[in-house]
Design a protein around this motif. Structure first.
Motif, mmCIF file in Angstrom:
data_model
loop_
_atom_site.group_PDB
_atom_site.id
_atom_site.type_symbol
_atom_site.label_atom_id
_atom_site.label_comp_id
_atom_site.label_asym_id
_atom_site.label_seq_id
_atom_site.Cartn_x
_atom_site.Cartn_y
_atom_site.Cartn_z
ATOM 1 N N ALA A 1 0.820 -1.209 0.000
ATOM 2 C CA ALA A 1 0.000 0.000 0.000
ATOM 3 C C ALA A 1 0.858 1.263 0.000
ATOM 4 N N ALA A 2 2.069 1.162 0.594
ATOM 5 C CA ALA A 2 2.973 2.312 0.644
ATOM 6 C C ALA A 2 3.849 2.419 -0.598
ATOM 7 N N VAL B 1 13.162 -5.598 10.306
ATOM 8 C CA VAL B 1 12.786 -4.179 10.242
ATOM 9 C C VAL B 1 12.669 -3.752 8.789
ATOM 10 N N VAL B 2 11.612 -3.008 8.474
ATOM 11 C CA VAL B 2 11.456 -2.445 7.139
ATOM 12 C C VAL B 2 10.756 -1.087 7.303
ATOM 13 N N SER B 3 11.113 -0.135 6.462
ATOM 14 C CA SER B 3 10.604 1.229 6.613
ATOM 15 C C SER B 3 9.689 1.598 5.450
ATOM 16 N N PHE B 4 8.633 2.391 5.743
ATOM 17 C CA PHE B 4 7.771 2.889 4.676
ATOM 18 C C PHE B 4 7.165 4.220 5.105
ATOM 19 N N PRO B 5 6.814 5.076 4.141
ATOM 20 C CA PRO B 5 6.233 6.379 4.481
ATOM 21 C C PRO B 5 4.710 6.337 4.499
ATOM 22 N N VAL B 6 4.114 7.094 5.397
ATOM 23 C CA VAL B 6 2.676 7.364 5.390
ATOM 24 C C VAL B 6 2.541 8.879 5.425
ATOM 25 N N ASP B 7 2.364 9.478 4.235
ATOM 26 C CA ASP B 7 2.358 10.940 4.106
ATOM 27 C C ASP B 7 3.652 11.504 4.685
ATOM 28 N N ASP B 8 3.549 12.308 5.759
ATOM 29 C CA ASP B 8 4.763 12.914 6.316
ATOM 30 C C ASP B 8 5.328 12.124 7.495
ATOM 31 N N THR C 1 7.384 8.688 8.714
ATOM 32 C CA THR C 1 8.195 7.531 8.339
ATOM 33 C C THR C 1 7.993 6.448 9.392
ATOM 34 N N VAL C 2 7.493 5.299 8.953
ATOM 35 C CA VAL C 2 7.215 4.189 9.862
ATOM 36 C C VAL C 2 8.320 3.147 9.736
ATOM 37 N N ASN C 3 9.003 2.862 10.842
ATOM 38 C CA ASN C 3 9.905 1.718 10.911
ATOM 39 C C ASN C 3 9.098 0.560 11.471
ATOM 40 N N LEU C 4 8.757 -0.390 10.604
ATOM 41 C CA LEU C 4 7.888 -1.493 10.998
ATOM 42 C C LEU C 4 8.750 -2.702 11.379
ATOM 43 N N ILE C 5 8.474 -3.275 12.549
ATOM 44 C CA ILE C 5 9.213 -4.440 13.017
ATOM 45 C C ILE C 5 8.259 -5.624 13.059
ATOM 46 N N ASP C 6 8.518 -6.597 12.198
ATOM 47 C CA ASP C 6 7.727 -7.825 12.155
ATOM 48 C C ASP C 6 8.332 -8.796 13.162
ATOM 49 N N THR C 7 7.509 -9.344 14.054
ATOM 50 C CA THR C 7 8.013 -10.203 15.126
ATOM 51 C C THR C 7 7.450 -11.616 14.986
ATOM 52 N N PRO C 8 8.108 -12.607 15.607
ATOM 53 C CA PRO C 8 7.585 -13.977 15.566
ATOM 54 C C PRO C 8 6.264 -14.087 16.311
ATOM 55 N N GLY C 9 5.422 -15.020 15.869
ATOM 56 C CA GLY C 9 4.160 -15.255 16.555
ATOM 57 C C GLY C 9 4.159 -16.528 17.376
ATOM 58 N N HIS C 10 5.071 -17.466 17.047
ATOM 59 C CA HIS C 10 5.098 -18.735 17.777
ATOM 60 C C HIS C 10 5.656 -18.513 19.176
ATOM 61 N N PRO C 11 5.015 -19.082 20.207
ATOM 62 C CA PRO C 11 5.476 -18.842 21.591
ATOM 63 C C PRO C 11 6.899 -19.304 21.857
ATOM 64 N N GLY D 1 -6.892 -6.866 1.140
ATOM 65 C CA GLY D 1 -6.612 -5.438 1.354
ATOM 66 C C GLY D 1 -7.734 -4.700 2.040
ATOM 67 N N ALA D 2 -8.838 -5.381 2.323
ATOM 68 C CA ALA D 2 -9.962 -4.721 2.994
ATOM 69 C C ALA D 2 -9.527 -4.225 4.366
ATOM 70 N N GLY D 3 -9.908 -3.002 4.707
ATOM 71 C CA GLY D 3 -9.625 -2.443 6.021
ATOM 72 C C GLY D 3 -8.216 -1.920 6.210
ATOM 73 N N VAL D 4 -7.314 -2.215 5.266
ATOM 74 C CA VAL D 4 -5.918 -1.793 5.433
ATOM 75 C C VAL D 4 -5.762 -0.271 5.306
ATOM 76 N N PRO D 5 -6.410 0.401 4.333
ATOM 77 C CA PRO D 5 -6.283 1.869 4.277
ATOM 78 C C PRO D 5 -6.747 2.543 5.563
ATOM 79 N N GLU D 6 -7.827 2.036 6.150
ATOM 80 C CA GLU D 6 -8.322 2.609 7.400
ATOM 81 C C GLU D 6 -7.322 2.364 8.537
ATOM 82 N N LEU D 7 -6.706 1.180 8.535
ATOM 83 C CA LEU D 7 -5.694 0.886 9.552
ATOM 84 C C LEU D 7 -4.498 1.831 9.410
ATOM 85 N N VAL D 8 -4.063 2.061 8.179
ATOM 86 C CA VAL D 8 -2.933 2.968 7.937
ATOM 87 C C VAL D 8 -3.257 4.368 8.447
ATOM 88 N N SER D 9 -4.491 4.819 8.196
ATOM 89 C CA SER D 9 -4.899 6.134 8.702
ATOM 90 C C SER D 9 -4.869 6.163 10.224
#
Length: 652
Positions: free
Chosen positions: A26-27, A60-67, A69-79, A223-231
């Motif tokens: 989306a970014a 870690v991966v970075s992306f912009p949302v307008d002005d 800058t989001v540093n997004l950290i994806d983490t493990p889900g398994h306990p 992709g449903a709901g993702v634009p609203e989540l980004v906002s």
């Protein structure tokens, strides 16, 4: 430019990595959305992650949302990889907790949100998989509020639930949940003077304080709901703070090895600015930063500096460890999750070189300190501590794929602890009895409440001898307590030094310093284990095994078959509830029995049983023989053997 360091967290298979892909698409960071099943996602870069379709290491991966800058950290889900999540939490400004619309609240979901709330990390909830058959919305909102014990605020409604046409429609935020946490809002609500702007402002403020959690519905697949989540991420989560002109303060949350074997540290800068060629203190060490990579638009770009608020990759810090503070140390959070409760011995294959295996395991422990290597020189064995069987399989595959080393494991056993049963004291004096060391050491060991750890204090004057000798005693006490009377780590005790004495620097006439006449740190390090274990003997110690708290939901008519199996595995139900045709049991069970129960539950419940468990506490071992753990030290429990190993003789 505003910065936001955002964590994506979830129970395994809730769709967290797929959501990360959708956010990057989306970014405009990626042209095509990767697939977890196909092993083509942006953040699951390890070959093992792609093969298994699970996240093992944070990325870690970075992306912009307008002005912003989001540093997004994806983490493990398994306990089994909760330690990787723990290291990330301390560097986040906000989080998105992903929940499956089909499976709902799961074991890890509850643990994660409870921890996020305790740490005050602002968190949005994204209910994923609304396009799947069996997806729920209204019922799931009730489940979120009830089972997470957290105030949730629905941000809209879903149409086409359970179909590929499922869509999220953002709606008006109701004030009822918000008013419970905002007296002014409640007054305006009662007076009828509430405006949408006032409600939205309250939502931002309360979300930023982690008092409420906005809930978005959608699908990472469509992709449903993702634009609203980004906002929502942009509007409701607070930006990173920090003064780039202040003193340097940063935290290392991940360490990996580059292609040439060089260490690369991932660090969040909280204050100041870090530059290449800076000499940086970290822990009790120091290193020079030779290169910096700053995350930007989906990749990391080489920069000469990194300011407060950002996350960077750092080269040159050869001795850096996970958890190190760079510059001014930050206030420690302490442990967020339970420690590993299992242990296994690594068995090298016929063609596996033991030295190469030890080096490989050491490098794995650099990346995950909770692997907790324990090397037994006598038996030439290495043990590792683990969270579960999946982690064991991952360690085995990593050794094979990355290092070419074939290993197997012995049966996994619980990792117990010892606690003093009372109070005991002992002392040995310089040049008296059979003390071969030029040192006087007296120690008292006292039991303390569970969870308080180990403390060391002085019952003698600090100026009674050089500080280095006191330090040698304290360090040796802490090291010796790693193996108690039964071989397990001793915890929850206070150790006090009650006696001390030493021989000052001396020499024969007209000759230099003679260490045979003068005390050294070696004397205190050698004597302390003998005194400490004698004090511990007099106090007595009890072995405690790890216990899990479990929750089992199953058809009510299967209860008759379940209860005898639970009893045989020493699981003790403490509460029982019946809801329609289903029953819910909650209680405690020894950690050693959890894996076996997980395998039995599906067959006993026609595949309809839902089991969740997590470490809760340690309890005294009351069944069977007291478990013993082989010692890996010089064995101060046997004075003659110990002295022979340390001094080469058995007495003074």
């Amino acid at each position: 430019m505003h910065l936001l360091n955002l964590g994506i967290l979830a129970h395994v298979d809730a769709g967290k990595t797929s959501l990360t892909e959708r956010l990057l698409h989306a970014a405009g960071i990626i042209d095509e959305i990767g697939s977890v099943d196909a092993g083509s996602t942006q953040t699951d870069t390890l070959a093992l992650e792609r093969q298994r379709g699970i996240t093992i290491k944070s990325a870690v991966v970075s992306f912009p949302v307008d002005d912003v800058t989001v540093n997004l950290i994806d983490t493990p889900g398994h306990p089994d990889f909760i330690a990787e999540v723990e290291r990330v939490l301390g560097v986040l400004d906000g989080a998105v907790l992903v929940v499956s619309a089909v499976e709902g609240v799961q074991a890890q979901t509850r643990i994660l949100l409870r921890t996020l709330r305790r740490l005050g990390i602002p968190t949005l909830v994204f209910v994923n998989k609304t396009d799947r058959r069996g997806a729920r919305d209204t019922g799931l909102l009730s489940e979120l509020a009830e089972r997470l014990s957290a105030p949730v605020v629905p941000m809209g409604t879903v149409t086409g639930l359970g179909t590929r046409a499922a869509a999220f429609h953002e709606g008006t935020v109701t004030a009822d949940v918000l008013a419970e946490h905002d007296d002014d809002l409640l007054a305006a609500y009662v007076e009828g003077t509430l405006t949408p702007g006032r409600v939205r402002a309250a939502l931002r403020a309360l979300t930023g304080r982690a008092l409420v959690h906005p809930v978005y519905f959608g699908s990472a697949a469509t992709g449903a709901g993702v634009p609203e989540l980004v906002s929502g991420i942009k509007e409701l989560l607070p930006a990173a703070e920090g003064d780039p002109e202040g003193p340097l303060s940063a935290a290392v949350f991940k360490v990996e090895r580059g292609p040439a074997g060089e260490k690369i540290a991932y660090a969040r800068v909280f204050s100041g600015t870090l530059r290449t060629r800076d000499r940086v203190p970290h822990g009790d060490r120091e290193g020079r930063v030779t290169a910096i990579g700053v995350f930007d638009h989906g990749t990391d770009v080489r920069h000469e500096s990194v300011p407060a608020g950002r996350i960077a990759r750092l080269w040159g810090l050869t001795d850096v460890r996970v958890g190190d503070s760079l510059g001014v140390p930050r206030k420690e959070y302490g442990r967020f999750f339970a420690p590993p409760t299992l242990e296994t011995v690594v068995v090298p294959g016929p063609a596996t070189d033991r030295r190469s295996l030890h080096l490989a395991l050491t490098r794995l422990a650099e990346q995950d300190p909770l692997i907790g290597l324990r090397h037994d020189e006598v038996r030439q064995e290495t043990s590792v501590s683990l969270y579960g069987e999946v982690q064991k399989e991952v360690v085995q595959a990593t050794l094979a794929d990355e290092y070419g080393l074939q290993v197997t494991f012995r049966e996994t056993t619980p990792l117990c602890v010892e606690r003093p049963a009372g109070t005991g004291a002992a002392a040995e004096f310089v040049k008296k009895d059979a003390n071969p060391f030029l040192a006087t050491v007296g120690l008292r060991v006292e039991a303390r409440p569970p969870g308080t750890g180990v403390t060391f204090g002085l019952g003698v004057e600090l100026g009674a001898m050089p500080y280095a000798f006191f330090k040698a005693v304290e360090d040796t006490v802490r090291r010796t307590l790693r193996q108690g009377l039964h071989g397990w780590e001793v915890t929850d005790c206070a150790v006090t030094m009650t006696h001390c004495g030493y021989c000052p620097r001396q020499s024969h006439a007209h000759q230099g310093f003679d260490k045979s006449m003068s005390s050294t740190g070696h004397d205190f390090r050698g004597l302390t284990p003998l005194v400490l274990v004698e004090a511990l003997r007099r106090a007595g110690s009890r072995v405690h095994e790890p216990m899990h708290r479990f929750r089992l939901e199953a058809p009510a008519d299967t209860l008759g078959g379940l209860l005898p199996v639970l009893a045989a595995r020493r699981a003790v139900p403490q509460t029982t509830q019946t809801r329609g045709g289903r029953c819910v049991l909650e209680g405690v069970v020894p950690a050693a029995q959890v894996h076996g129960l997980e395998q039995r539950i599906p067959g006993l419940t026609r595949g309809e049983g839902e089991w969740e468990s997590a470490f809760d506490h340690y309890a005294p071992v009351v069944h069977g023989a007291v478990p013993e753990r082989p010692r890996t030290d010089h064995n101060p429990l046997d004075r003659k053997v110990y002295l022979l190993n340390v001094t080469g003789r058995t007495g003074a």
